[in-house]
Design a protein around this motif. Sequence first.
Motif, PDB file in Angstrom:
ATOM      1  N   VAL A 145       0.838  -1.202   0.000  1.00  0.00           N
ATOM      2  CA  VAL A 145       0.000   0.000   0.000  1.00  0.00           C
ATOM      3  C   VAL A 145       0.875   1.255   0.000  1.00  0.00           C
ATOM      4  CG1 VAL A 145      -1.714   1.322   1.306  1.00  0.00           C
ATOM      5  CG2 VAL A 145      -1.944  -1.157   1.116  1.00  0.00           C
ATOM      6  N   SER A 146       1.941   1.217   0.803  1.00  0.00           N
ATOM      7  CA  SER A 146       2.845   2.366   0.865  1.00  0.00           C
ATOM      8  C   SER A 146       3.487   2.633  -0.500  1.00  0.00           C
ATOM      9  CB  SER A 146       3.940   2.121   1.912  1.00  0.00           C
ATOM     10  OG  SER A 146       3.391   1.994   3.195  1.00  0.00           O
ATOM     11  N   ILE A 147       3.938   1.573  -1.157  1.00  0.00           N
ATOM     12  CA  ILE A 147       4.549   1.740  -2.483  1.00  0.00           C
ATOM     13  C   ILE A 147       3.528   2.273  -3.477  1.00  0.00           C
ATOM     14  CG2 ILE A 147       5.487   0.471  -4.449  1.00  0.00           C
ATOM     15  CD1 ILE A 147       7.016  -1.258  -2.497  1.00  0.00           C
ATOM     16  N   ALA A 148       2.287   1.758  -3.394  1.00  0.00           N
ATOM     17  CA  ALA A 148       1.234   2.239  -4.290  1.00  0.00           C
ATOM     18  C   ALA A 148       0.966   3.725  -4.076  1.00  0.00           C
ATOM     19  CB  ALA A 148      -0.047   1.440  -4.063  1.00  0.00           C
ATOM     20  N   THR A 149       1.015   4.152  -2.806  1.00  0.00           N
ATOM     21  CA  THR A 149       0.814   5.571  -2.495  1.00  0.00           C
ATOM     22  C   THR A 149       1.912   6.414  -3.120  1.00  0.00           C
ATOM     23  OG1 THR A 149      -0.211   4.967  -0.383  1.00  0.00           O
ATOM     24  CG2 THR A 149       0.511   7.238  -0.634  1.00  0.00           C
ATOM     25  N   ILE A 150       3.146   5.941  -3.014  1.00  0.00           N
ATOM     26  CA  ILE A 150       4.284   6.665  -3.600  1.00  0.00           C
ATOM     27  C   ILE A 150       4.140   6.758  -5.117  1.00  0.00           C
ATOM     28  CG2 ILE A 150       6.786   6.654  -3.939  1.00  0.00           C
ATOM     29  CD1 ILE A 150       6.952   5.052  -1.274  1.00  0.00           C
ATOM     30  N   PHE A 159      -3.975   3.397  -8.157  1.00  0.00           N
ATOM     31  CA  PHE A 159      -3.608   2.884  -6.847  1.00  0.00           C
ATOM     32  C   PHE A 159      -3.551   1.353  -6.823  1.00  0.00           C
ATOM     33  CE2 PHE A 159      -4.202   1.947  -2.307  1.00  0.00           C
ATOM     34  CZ  PHE A 159      -3.255   2.804  -1.768  1.00  0.00           C
ATOM     35  N   THR A 160      -4.549   0.704  -7.385  1.00  0.00           N
ATOM     36  CA  THR A 160      -4.561  -0.764  -7.407  1.00  0.00           C
ATOM     37  C   THR A 160      -3.393  -1.297  -8.223  1.00  0.00           C
ATOM     38  OG1 THR A 160      -6.976  -0.803  -7.176  1.00  0.00           O
ATOM     39  CG2 THR A 160      -5.914  -2.809  -7.998  1.00  0.00           C
ATOM     40  N   VAL A 161      -3.131  -0.659  -9.346  1.00  0.00           N
ATOM     41  CA  VAL A 161      -1.983  -1.051 -10.169  1.00  0.00           C
ATOM     42  C   VAL A 161      -0.691  -0.866  -9.384  1.00  0.00           C
ATOM     43  CG1 VAL A 161      -0.668  -0.511 -12.253  1.00  0.00           C
ATOM     44  CG2 VAL A 161      -3.166  -0.542 -12.332  1.00  0.00           C
ATOM     45  N   GLY A 162      -0.616   0.217  -8.606  1.00  0.00           N
ATOM     46  CA  GLY A 162       0.569   0.460  -7.783  1.00  0.00           C
ATOM     47  C   GLY A 162       0.796  -0.636  -6.758  1.00  0.00           C
ATOM     48  N   ILE A 163      -0.280  -1.123  -6.139  1.00  0.00           N
ATOM     49  CA  ILE A 163      -0.166  -2.233  -5.190  1.00  0.00           C
ATOM     50  C   ILE A 163       0.399  -3.464  -5.881  1.00  0.00           C
ATOM     51  CG2 ILE A 163      -1.495  -3.889  -3.812  1.00  0.00           C
ATOM     52  CD1 ILE A 163      -3.333  -1.628  -2.976  1.00  0.00           C
ATOM     53  N   ILE A 164      -0.098  -3.748  -7.065  1.00  0.00           N
ATOM     54  CA  ILE A 164       0.354  -4.935  -7.802  1.00  0.00           C
ATOM     55  C   ILE A 164       1.810  -4.780  -8.230  1.00  0.00           C
ATOM     56  CG2 ILE A 164       0.005  -6.288  -9.909  1.00  0.00           C
ATOM     57  CD1 ILE A 164      -3.001  -5.632  -9.631  1.00  0.00           C
ATOM     58  N   ILE A 165       2.204  -3.568  -8.655  1.00  0.00           N
ATOM     59  CA  ILE A 165       3.605  -3.329  -9.026  1.00  0.00           C
ATOM     60  C   ILE A 165       4.511  -3.550  -7.820  1.00  0.00           C
ATOM     61  CG2 ILE A 165       5.277  -1.546  -9.680  1.00  0.00           C
ATOM     62  CD1 ILE A 165       3.109  -0.337 -11.480  1.00  0.00           C
ATOM     63  N   GLY A 166       4.136  -2.988  -6.664  1.00  0.00           N
ATOM     64  CA  GLY A 166       4.913  -3.198  -5.445  1.00  0.00           C
ATOM     65  C   GLY A 166       5.021  -4.661  -5.086  1.00  0.00           C
ATOM     66  N   ALA A 328      13.223   3.415   0.360  1.00  0.00           N
ATOM     67  CA  ALA A 328      14.135   2.611   1.182  1.00  0.00           C
ATOM     68  C   ALA A 328      13.460   2.205   2.479  1.00  0.00           C
ATOM     69  CB  ALA A 328      15.412   3.403   1.483  1.00  0.00           C
ATOM     70  N   THR A 329      12.715   3.137   3.077  1.00  0.00           N
ATOM     71  CA  THR A 329      12.012   2.862   4.322  1.00  0.00           C
ATOM     72  C   THR A 329      10.987   1.756   4.148  1.00  0.00           C
ATOM     73  OG1 THR A 329      12.286   5.161   5.017  1.00  0.00           O
ATOM     74  CG2 THR A 329      10.566   3.907   6.114  1.00  0.00           C
ATOM     75  N   VAL A 330      10.229   1.850   3.082  1.00  0.00           N
ATOM     76  CA  VAL A 330       9.173   0.869   2.825  1.00  0.00           C
ATOM     77  C   VAL A 330       9.760  -0.504   2.497  1.00  0.00           C
ATOM     78  CG1 VAL A 330       7.264   0.270   1.282  1.00  0.00           C
ATOM     79  CG2 VAL A 330       7.554   2.637   2.057  1.00  0.00           C
ATOM     80  N   ILE A 331      10.730  -0.517   1.603  1.00  0.00           N
ATOM     81  CA  ILE A 331      11.301  -1.777   1.135  1.00  0.00           C
ATOM     82  C   ILE A 331      12.009  -2.520   2.262  1.00  0.00           C
ATOM     83  CG2 ILE A 331      13.060  -2.777  -0.387  1.00  0.00           C
ATOM     84  CD1 ILE A 331      12.332  -0.483  -2.365  1.00  0.00           C
ATOM     85  N   SER A 332      12.727  -1.781   3.118  1.00  0.00           N
ATOM     86  CA  SER A 332      13.485  -2.425   4.193  1.00  0.00           C
ATOM     87  C   SER A 332      12.572  -3.135   5.182  1.00  0.00           C
ATOM     88  CB  SER A 332      14.341  -1.390   4.928  1.00  0.00           C
ATOM     89  OG  SER A 332      13.521  -0.406   5.538  1.00  0.00           O
ATOM     90  N   THR A 333      11.350  -2.644   5.330  1.00  0.00           N
ATOM     91  CA  THR A 333      10.400  -3.319   6.204  1.00  0.00           C
ATOM     92  C   THR A 333       9.723  -4.476   5.480  1.00  0.00           C
ATOM     93  OG1 THR A 333       9.980  -1.282   7.414  1.00  0.00           O
ATOM     94  CG2 THR A 333       8.334  -3.002   7.626  1.00  0.00           C
TER      95      THR A 333
END
Length: 477
Positions: A145-150, A159-166, A328-333
């Motif tokens: 969700v965070s990546i989709a927001t970015i 937004f939904t596409v962003g979730i799937i990409i993440g 980096a913050t999102v991915i590291s978690t």
Amino acid sequence: MFNDQEMMIITIAVIVYFFFLFGFSIWVSRGVKTYDDYNVAGRGVRMFSLILTFVATAIGGSILLGYMTSGYEIGMGQQWANIGIFIFSVVLVLFFAKRIRMLGEKHNMVTLGDFTALRYGEKARLPTVIAVLMAYCSITGMQFVSIATILSFTMDVNFTVGIIIGWVLLTIKTYFGGLKAVVLQDAIHGTVQTVGIFLLFFVVMYYSGGWQNVEQNAREAGDGWMLSISSLPTQEIFVFLLTIGAYQCVRQDLWQRFWAASSEKTMNIGYWISIILSALTGVVVVLIGIMSLHGLNMTIDPTLVYYEVVGEVFPFSLVLIMILALLATVISTADSFFISGASSIVNDIIGPRVKNPSNQKMLFYSRVSVGIVSVIALLLALYIPQLVSLWITGTAMLVSGMLAPIMVGLVWGGVTKIAGLASMWSGLVTSIVWQLLDHPFGLHPVFVGLPLSIIVLFTVTFVTTNRNRDANRSEAL
């Protein structure tokens, strides 16, 4: 916020960044030869890397985006999440970490399921896996969700596409390198995100005219309540304490890092430093949210506060760096929780059923497990896209089912096996049902599941202990 040229630059930078991470994981994967390499980083992580992987895992998208949004909306009341995390982290390191480390070394543990199986029998693995997956798939989904927001805000991606990409990118990256790659990348991510967050804090403080000016503006606007941590209702405070806070004690990713540390001393010092650094980071993130409203006087969509603030105080070149710091913050978690959830599947479900488990076979199943976790996390991200709600929902399930039997079981040998199992199932099932019923009577699932788990643990222990004592007496007669 960005013109077409700037959006193109951001898009290229993000793509390059993901390719770098993917290539790094491939490179590290060449050194991943054993099951322990993949799941507990070979049990040889040194101090600097350990501190940064603790911090990088603790400070995720929910804190950077969610806390900043909450700071903008509810002010200092959001600090209760930080207070809860800090209190329970200190309790964990003072009273439990040494024993967790000792048991992990002695029994070559990989997951919470290894401990519950040792303490309450092999049947305890199933409820442990369910509870862990509920929490870690929720938190992993939260990072999607965070990546989709970015991507949605910076590149105008659906937004939904962003979730799937993440989902696709993080799954591929995590699949190859395992925890060994995660820890090494966290050394980079932890540095970038920590420097970036504190840089943003000091710059926003400067443009806000200092904290006294922020306080004055808040009071003049009739929002003086936002400056008090007592602004939250008592029930919401206890939700933070008993979910995000208590969850620290049964975080499988923390236990795995305790076991991954090169020594007990490294574990102890590294975790203490990370506790302090993470707490300070959480505090300043909330303060940035408050200062954006009453220091920078911004009237914006609260969910976009990070991007708006960064764009307000930095030139585009630094905005680009701050977007990468956010990634980096999102991915590291995300990758840390990916690995932790996958470890439960391969170690506690697949492993006990594999005949003659070789390192190569278990490595293969570990990677398959990453795929399984990713699918569950994707569904949760699509179902509950609110960041902090998703986090709290997942942690409530884990705390309700596991906190009492695990923490009591660590320090008291009197708990019976049947009591531990009954406590796990009662707390877990009750909290899940309560969530599905949409919180009857306005009670959060943790307020029902956790007390029931505690009551069952001690009641069943008392009853079964007395029965065993009576049976022994009868046999003696």
